[in-house]
Scaffold this motif. Structure first.
Motif, PDB file in Angstrom:
ATOM      1  N   MET A 197      -8.973   6.467  -8.962  1.00 40.94           N
ATOM      2  CA  MET A 197      -9.054   5.098  -7.986  1.00 40.94           C
ATOM      3  C   MET A 197      -8.353   5.651  -6.693  1.00 40.94           C
ATOM      4  O   MET A 197      -7.759   6.089  -6.351  1.00 40.94           O
ATOM      5  CB  MET A 197      -8.210   3.584  -8.702  1.00 40.94           C
ATOM      6  N   ARG A 198      -9.071   5.089  -5.564  1.00 42.88           N
ATOM      7  CA  ARG A 198      -9.168   4.803  -4.568  1.00 42.88           C
ATOM      8  C   ARG A 198      -8.301   4.491  -4.129  1.00 42.88           C
ATOM      9  O   ARG A 198      -8.475   2.984  -3.885  1.00 42.88           O
ATOM     10  CB  ARG A 198     -10.172   5.361  -3.276  1.00 42.88           C
ATOM     11  N   ASN A 199      -7.114   4.276  -3.107  1.00 40.21           N
ATOM     12  CA  ASN A 199      -6.140   3.419  -2.846  1.00 40.21           C
ATOM     13  C   ASN A 199      -6.604   3.671  -0.704  1.00 40.21           C
ATOM     14  O   ASN A 199      -5.946   4.883  -0.513  1.00 40.21           O
ATOM     15  CB  ASN A 199      -4.967   3.390  -3.137  1.00 40.21           C
ATOM     16  N   LEU A 200      -6.467   2.077  -0.389  1.00 44.05           N
ATOM     17  CA  LEU A 200      -5.728   2.281   1.192  1.00 44.05           C
ATOM     18  C   LEU A 200      -4.225   2.616   1.297  1.00 44.05           C
ATOM     19  O   LEU A 200      -3.542   2.071   0.855  1.00 44.05           O
ATOM     20  CB  LEU A 200      -6.092   1.438   2.164  1.00 44.05           C
ATOM     21  N   ASP A 201      -4.085   3.180   2.945  1.00 39.94           N
ATOM     22  CA  ASP A 201      -2.518   3.784   2.684  1.00 39.94           C
ATOM     23  C   ASP A 201      -2.580   2.287   4.361  1.00 39.94           C
ATOM     24  O   ASP A 201      -3.310   2.576   5.590  1.00 39.94           O
ATOM     25  CB  ASP A 201      -2.208   4.909   3.046  1.00 39.94           C
ATOM     26  N   ILE A 202      -1.668   2.006   4.414  1.00 38.87           N
ATOM     27  CA  ILE A 202      -1.146   0.613   5.512  1.00 38.87           C
ATOM     28  C   ILE A 202      -0.689   1.702   6.395  1.00 38.87           C
ATOM     29  O   ILE A 202      -1.089   1.321   7.482  1.00 38.87           O
ATOM     30  CB  ILE A 202       0.132  -0.431   4.610  1.00 38.87           C
ATOM     31  N   THR A 203       0.117   2.118   6.448  1.00 35.08           N
ATOM     32  CA  THR A 203       0.562   3.398   7.396  1.00 35.08           C
ATOM     33  C   THR A 203      -0.402   4.009   8.652  1.00 35.08           C
ATOM     34  O   THR A 203      -0.945   4.157   9.267  1.00 35.08           O
ATOM     35  CB  THR A 203       1.475   4.372   6.977  1.00 35.08           C
ATOM     36  N   THR A 204      -1.955   4.651   7.339  1.00 37.58           N
ATOM     37  CA  THR A 204      -3.139   4.664   8.328  1.00 37.58           C
ATOM     38  C   THR A 204      -3.962   4.005   8.788  1.00 37.58           C
ATOM     39  O   THR A 204      -4.723   4.159   9.262  1.00 37.58           O
ATOM     40  CB  THR A 204      -4.282   5.996   7.016  1.00 37.58           C
ATOM     41  N   LEU A 205      -4.409   2.587   7.718  1.00 36.63           N
ATOM     42  CA  LEU A 205      -4.633   1.591   8.621  1.00 36.63           C
ATOM     43  C   LEU A 205      -3.983   1.094   9.878  1.00 36.63           C
ATOM     44  O   LEU A 205      -5.056   0.825  10.947  1.00 36.63           O
ATOM     45  CB  LEU A 205      -4.708   0.664   7.885  1.00 36.63           C
ATOM     46  N   ARG A 206      -2.963   0.883   9.964  1.00 35.21           N
ATOM     47  CA  ARG A 206      -2.644   0.827  11.200  1.00 35.21           C
ATOM     48  C   ARG A 206      -2.575   1.918  12.197  1.00 35.21           C
ATOM     49  O   ARG A 206      -2.908   1.312  13.645  1.00 35.21           O
ATOM     50  CB  ARG A 206      -0.729   0.448  11.196  1.00 35.21           C
ATOM     51  N   SER A 207      -2.253   3.015  12.130  1.00 33.49           N
ATOM     52  CA  SER A 207      -3.186   3.602  13.341  1.00 33.49           C
ATOM     53  C   SER A 207      -5.204   4.215  13.679  1.00 33.49           C
ATOM     54  O   SER A 207      -4.763   3.606  14.961  1.00 33.49           O
ATOM     55  CB  SER A 207      -2.862   5.186  12.695  1.00 33.49           C
TER      56      SER A 207
END
Length: 291
Positions: A1-11
């Motif tokens: 399962m792949r999970n998106l990281d909020i910090t990365t999305l914020r960048s």
């Protein structure tokens, strides 16, 4: 399962809004290499190219545009959850000064974002002219102010450049009349430069409305009794940009400047400043892409 990281999305959102990694890194208080690495990891996780780096400014690919919609929602939801659960630490009031003519369309969205992050902090919005706002800021009556100017004072930050446009009634003919009838606020900083441009073009003019009420100006202009000038993109739906084909002079580019954010003053103050930066930087990015 792949999970998106909020910090990365914020960048990713910051890069999309600012049009570049360097400016995004400044907004996020990260190094340029850290932001670049986050974007690379995000592209590797999804197996997609999200950014088109071939042009002068970074643009989004089709996949990047699609992700941006979801990324904004996920970051906003994350901030709302954190704000709701930890807001007990942040209470009080912050005073934000904004010129009348740039309240819309950016400021309502900024206020909405800020309220989601800090629901117990009251934002007192002061709407006035640039000159009056700078005086209030100088007396310590505002924590942050935005201004519309053709230059920037030391310590302030220019968020974007926007052209000043001639505005009239939809389908109106007031701009064809001689002398040209104008409607302006008494303290409007645009007025001297507009009159200077008309004089340089040898166009006769007459100020028929001089008021402190924006509604009075809008009513006069929408009745096709006079013309006005506004920053591009801020005109209300009952007025429109005049397509004069060179019959009226071009007007000076305006800077939207932010005062009060040059030093960190706490998470509440700094977050509001960042929301303002991102909102107006996205306008600058849109202008550069359109140009």
């Amino acid at each position: 399962m792949r999970n998106l990281d909020i910090t990365t999305l914020r960048s990713f959102v910051a890069v999309a809004d600012s049009g570049g990694v360097t400016r995004a890194a400044g907004f996020l208080h990260l190094t340029q290499s850290a932001v670049s690495m986050q974007l690379k990891r995000l592209e590797e996780l999804l197996g997609l190219a999200l950014l088109d780096r071939s042009g002068r400014t970074i643009a989004l690919t089709a996949s990047g545009e699609q992700l941006l919609v979801y990324a904004r929602r996920m970051v906003a939801l994350n901030d709302e959850v954190i704000g709701r659960l930890t807001d007990q630490a942040y209470e009080g009031e912050i005073v934000l000064g904004v010129p009348h003519d740039i309240v819309y369309p950016a400021i309502p969205q900024v206020l909405k974002q800020f309220h989601a992050a800090f629901p117990r902090v009251k934002v007192q919005l002061v709407s006035s002219y640039t000159r009056a706002l700078k005086e209030k800021f100088g007396r310590g009556e505002c924590d942050l102010i935005l201004t519309t100017e053709t230059s920037v004072d030391p310590g302030a930050q220019t968020l974007c450049h926007k052209p000043l446009r001639w505005i009239g009634a939809p389908g109106g003919a007031a701009w064809r009349q001689k002398p040209l009838k104008l409607a302006f606020g008494r303290l409007c900083t645009f007025r001297p430069r507009v009159i200077e441009a008309l004089d340089a073009a040898n166009i006769a003019w007459d100020v028929i409305v001089e008021t402190e009420s924006d509604r009075t100006i809008e009513a006069t202009v929408s009745a096709d009794l006079a013309v006005h000038t506004m920053i591009e993109g801020t005109e209300p739906p009952h007025l429109e940009r005049i397509e004069h084909a060179g019959a009226l002079p071009d007007l000076a580019m305006q800077m939207i400047n932010l005062y009060g954010a040059q030093t960190k003053k706490g998470v509440v103050h700094d977050t509001l400043a960042d929301f303002l930066r991102r909102s107006f930087s996205s306008m600058e990015t849109a202008r550069l892409r359109a140009g």
